[in-house]
Design a protein around this motif. Structure first.
Motif, mmCIF file in Angstrom:
data_model
loop_
_atom_site.group_PDB
_atom_site.id
_atom_site.type_symbol
_atom_site.label_atom_id
_atom_site.label_comp_id
_atom_site.label_asym_id
_atom_site.label_seq_id
_atom_site.Cartn_x
_atom_site.Cartn_y
_atom_site.Cartn_z
ATOM 1 N N GLU A 182 0.834 -1.199 0.000
ATOM 2 C CA GLU A 182 0.000 0.000 0.000
ATOM 3 C C GLU A 182 0.872 1.254 0.000
ATOM 4 O OE1 GLU A 182 -3.135 2.923 1.104
ATOM 5 O OE2 GLU A 182 -2.915 1.223 -0.252
ATOM 6 N N ARG A 404 -15.043 15.686 -6.912
ATOM 7 C CA ARG A 404 -15.272 14.288 -7.272
ATOM 8 C C ARG A 404 -15.882 14.135 -8.662
ATOM 9 N NH1 ARG A 404 -16.269 14.009 -1.664
ATOM 10 N NH2 ARG A 404 -18.504 14.450 -1.887
ATOM 11 N N GLN A 423 -10.117 18.895 -5.027
ATOM 12 C CA GLN A 423 -10.005 17.783 -4.084
ATOM 13 C C GLN A 423 -9.038 18.127 -2.954
ATOM 14 O OE1 GLN A 423 -8.956 14.669 -6.915
ATOM 15 N NE2 GLN A 423 -10.952 13.706 -6.616
ATOM 16 N N ARG A 435 -1.968 14.208 -1.023
ATOM 17 C CA ARG A 435 -2.527 13.943 -2.355
ATOM 18 C C ARG A 435 -1.600 14.460 -3.442
ATOM 19 N NH1 ARG A 435 -7.256 12.744 -4.985
ATOM 20 N NH2 ARG A 435 -8.299 12.275 -3.019
ATOM 21 N N SER A 442 -5.567 7.498 -3.086
ATOM 22 C CA SER A 442 -6.172 6.405 -2.315
ATOM 23 C C SER A 442 -7.312 5.719 -3.067
ATOM 24 C CB SER A 442 -6.675 6.942 -0.974
ATOM 25 O OG SER A 442 -7.297 5.931 -0.231
ATOM 26 N N GLU A 443 -8.215 6.519 -3.694
ATOM 27 C CA GLU A 443 -9.368 5.914 -4.357
ATOM 28 C C GLU A 443 -8.946 5.061 -5.554
ATOM 29 O OE1 GLU A 443 -9.070 10.259 -5.815
ATOM 30 O OE2 GLU A 443 -8.823 9.133 -3.950
ATOM 31 N N TRP A 444 -7.847 5.434 -6.220
ATOM 32 C CA TRP A 444 -7.352 4.634 -7.345
ATOM 33 C C TRP A 444 -6.716 3.345 -6.844
ATOM 34 C CZ3 TRP A 444 -7.148 5.029 -12.713
ATOM 35 C CH2 TRP A 444 -7.816 6.136 -13.248
ATOM 36 N N ARG A 445 -5.972 3.433 -5.749
ATOM 37 C CA ARG A 445 -5.346 2.227 -5.216
ATOM 38 C C ARG A 445 -6.410 1.210 -4.815
ATOM 39 N NH1 ARG A 445 -2.639 6.108 -2.170
ATOM 40 N NH2 ARG A 445 -3.364 5.250 -0.180
ATOM 41 N N GLY A 446 -7.454 1.695 -4.164
ATOM 42 C CA GLY A 446 -8.527 0.791 -3.746
ATOM 43 C C GLY A 446 -9.144 0.052 -4.908
ATOM 44 N N ALA A 447 -9.237 0.713 -6.066
ATOM 45 C CA ALA A 447 -9.835 0.081 -7.242
ATOM 46 C C ALA A 447 -8.927 -0.981 -7.862
ATOM 47 C CB ALA A 447 -10.165 1.151 -8.281
ATOM 48 N N ARG A 461 -4.311 3.288 5.459
ATOM 49 C CA ARG A 461 -4.010 3.991 4.216
ATOM 50 C C ARG A 461 -2.607 4.573 4.318
ATOM 51 N NH1 ARG A 461 -7.436 1.262 3.290
ATOM 52 N NH2 ARG A 461 -9.491 1.622 2.363
#
Length: 631
Positions: A182, A404, A423, A435, A442-447, A461
């Protein structure tokens, strides 16, 4: 510059097999091709590989003090060793060599752990004190030199300059820490608070660690930190003069050597500043080295040539092209941990070029962190001003949702990337700066993660430790906190790791005069207006260097050592981009959604999106896992 490794038994005293220590230092031979040595005593073993740069014929290691009480292994250089030697001689110390290693020993026997506060240099060393029956480990203030350590199943602690030194020990486990993945996806490297392997730690910059035979492994102790909490009240002209004095002292102190010495020259402000002071202090033409790219937009060689002509240096240049990426496995092997700063390849190439002519090269690293030279710092400074003007409710309830849904525009200049700005403004300053620094948000890593891997991470995170670091920074403003985080997080984890591994891979010593701790402490006290003015960072440095460098060098847009990896992954290296989703190594880990990786690769190759940095991260992760023997 050297490589060190050793073993120490805590809680009990067992014999140390010198062959094990020898194997640990053997894999570090590139760090020290000029000599090798091993010393063992009850419950301790110390190993060393030497690159001779001062007192070439003398100062073998491991080295015992004149009294015979202490033994040291040392990686680095102490720039004030002559002054310390004179002081210690007045106290009655006797010296048998002409180098800096023995000075560390005598400083230890005179001042104990406080000796590190008196050392001006880059270093990682281990001292075994037979009288105290303890092992003292130390790392320099800014983290120029690395030191890894871990506890083994037989009750010993192993330590080494590089992870590969630990991996040479048969009891070393090779289990990946999920949080390190991560962290790596977020930053492009594994930061100093973690290692890719469970149980392995990195001694933090500015810290020491004392081990005893009758105890366990304690927490490292901090002996230095930089504070941005004070502001100098001196006049700008006086501060300018003081800055020039610090620069001159930092550069000339790092020119002491008994072997050929030169400098890296990109043509930017920082490396040009170093070369300017080297030329002023040298009777001979300074040897300078630069790397260019076969992509015109990323090439800076013309600027380097201009500076070389200005100071009459003996200049050498080399161009890097995409077909040189057949060295991916070699580069991955230098770092052991996954490392995705694509400028590592040209940095290695410029080190190779320099090593053909010199043994030591001075670099311009550190000024951006210390004096606010990064664009992200300048933008953060402006965003913090906006945060103070816009109520929290507006930022959270209006700017957040707007950010967003706003379209992503990677192709646009930073000021026009409204999505990124919205953002960033929606959150706190620390979250906004995290950021800005992250490679993959973070949102891209989660995907990207599989459900099973996301469950392993839980709520963790990668930004969490970074945000905490900024929150606790000894600072007054958002700009202060951003610079503090860069000095403590980004600099040792990325920049200094890159330079250490690539230079040591070719047995070249790299010295960083702009990271002299006295210069860093001075810069941290500068008023914000002398660091950032308008959209210009490093304002005082540029003003002070106006007497040495032309304006088109001082004030041209900052390029940085940028490798055109996105173009390469759409062209000559497109096959490697497509191969990511099919990698047997990555597939076996179960960490990623392979279908999602395939989509990203095709979108990048087709030019619909720019995922070059992410794809490069995955390529380097795949290669690193293979080198580590992770199955």
């Amino acid at each position: 510059m050297c490589g060190i490794a050793g073993l120490f038994h805590c809680g009990t005293i067992k014999p140390v097999d010198p062959l094990r220590v020898e194997r640990m230092t053997g894999v570090l031979a590139h760090r020290g091709p000029d000599g090798a040595g091993v010393w063992t005593g009850p419950g301790v073993g110390l190993g060393h590989r030497r690159l001779s740069v001062i007192d070439v014929e003398g100062s073998p290691q491991p080295m015992a003090s004149f009294s015979g009480r202490s033994i040291v292994i040392f990686n680095g250089e102490i720039y004030n060793y002559r002054e310390l030697r004179r002081e210690l001689t007045e106290y009655g110390a006797t010296f048998q060599t002409e180098g800096d290693t023995e000075v560390i020993l005598e400083a230890w026997e005179r001042w104990g752990p406080d000796c590190v506060r008196r050392l001006n240099g880059m270093f990682a060393f281990a001292i075994y004190d037979q009288g105290r029956r303890e092992l003292f480990l130390a790392r320099d203030r800014l983290g120029v030199k690395p030191l890894f350590y871990c506890e083994l199943s037989d009750g010993s602690v192993a330590f080494a300059s590089e992870l590969k030194g630990l991996l040479a020990h048969p009891l070393m486990r090779r289990e990946v820490d999920p949080k390190a993945i991560e962290d790596y996806l977020a930053w492009g490297y594994v930061p100093d608070h973690r290692s890719i392997l469970r149980g392995v730690k990195k001694l933090p910059a500015g810290h020491t660690l004392t081990l005893r035979h009758d105890g366990g492994v304690p927490e490292p102790q901090q002996y230095w930190d930089v504070s941005f909490a004070e502001r100098s009240a001196a006049k700008p002209r006086d501060l300018e003069a003081e800055l020039l004095h610090h620069l001159q002292e930092a550069v000339t102190s790092r020119m002491v050597a008994d072997v050929p010495l030169g400098a890296f020259l990109s043509g930017g402000v920082d490396s040009s500043t170093v070369v300017a002071f080297m030329a002023e202090a040298s009777r001979r033409p300074v040897s300078t080295f630069s790397i260019g790219f076969d992509v015109a937009e990323a090439d800076e060689t013309s600027h380097a040539e201009k500076v070389a002509a200005l100071f009459g240096t003996d200049h050498s240049a080399h161009t890097v092209s995409a077909d040189q990426f057949d060295a991916i496995d070699t580069v991955a092997g230098m770092f052991d941990e996954p490392f995705a700063d694509a400028s590592a390849l040209p940095t290695w190439r410029v080190c190779q070029l320099a090593r053909e002519n010199v043994t030591i090269a001075l670099s311009g690293d550190g000024a951006d962190e210390a004096m606010a030279g990064y664009r992200r710092q300048v933008f953060h400074h402006r965003e913090e001003q906006a945060r103070r003007l816009i109520p929290n409710a507006v930022r959270e309830k209006v700017l957040g949702p707007l950010g967003r849904v706003y379209p992503k525009a990677d192709w646009a200049p930073r000021p026009l990337r409204a999505k990124t700005t919205l953002q960033s403004l929606a959150g706190s300053g620390a979250h906004g700066y995290a950021r800005a620094l992250a490679v993959v948000p973070s949102e891209w890593r989660g995907a990207l993660y599989s459900n099973a891997f996301a469950a392993q991470l839980g709520e963790y995170r990668a930004e969490d430790p970074f945000v905490e670091l900024m929150a606790k920074a000894p600072a007054r403003s958002g700009l202060d906190r951003a610079q503090y985080a860069d000095l403590k997080f980004w600099l040792p984890g990325d920049i200094l790791t890159k330079v250490d591994r690539t230079s040591m891979a070719v047995s070249l010593e790299a010295r960083e005069p702009l990271l002299d701790h006295r210069l860093v402490e001075f810069a941290a006290c500068l008023p914000e207006g002398l660091r950032v003015k308008g959209m210009q960072g490093k304002w005082l440095l540029k003003t002070a260097m106006g007497r040495y460098l032309p304006n088109d060098i001082l004030y041209r847009p900052k390029q940085g050592f940028v490798t055109p990896v996105s173009e390469w992954l759409r062209g000559p290296l497109a096959g490697k981009a497509r191969g990511i989703a099919k990698s047997a190594m990555l597939a076996r880990t179960g960490w990623f959604d392979n279908a999602r990786l395939a989509e990203l690769a095709e979108a990048h190759i087709a030019g619909r999106s720019d995922h070059g940095r992410l794809l490069w991260q995955l390529v380097m992760l795949d290669r690193s896992l293979a080198r580590l023997g992770i199955t």
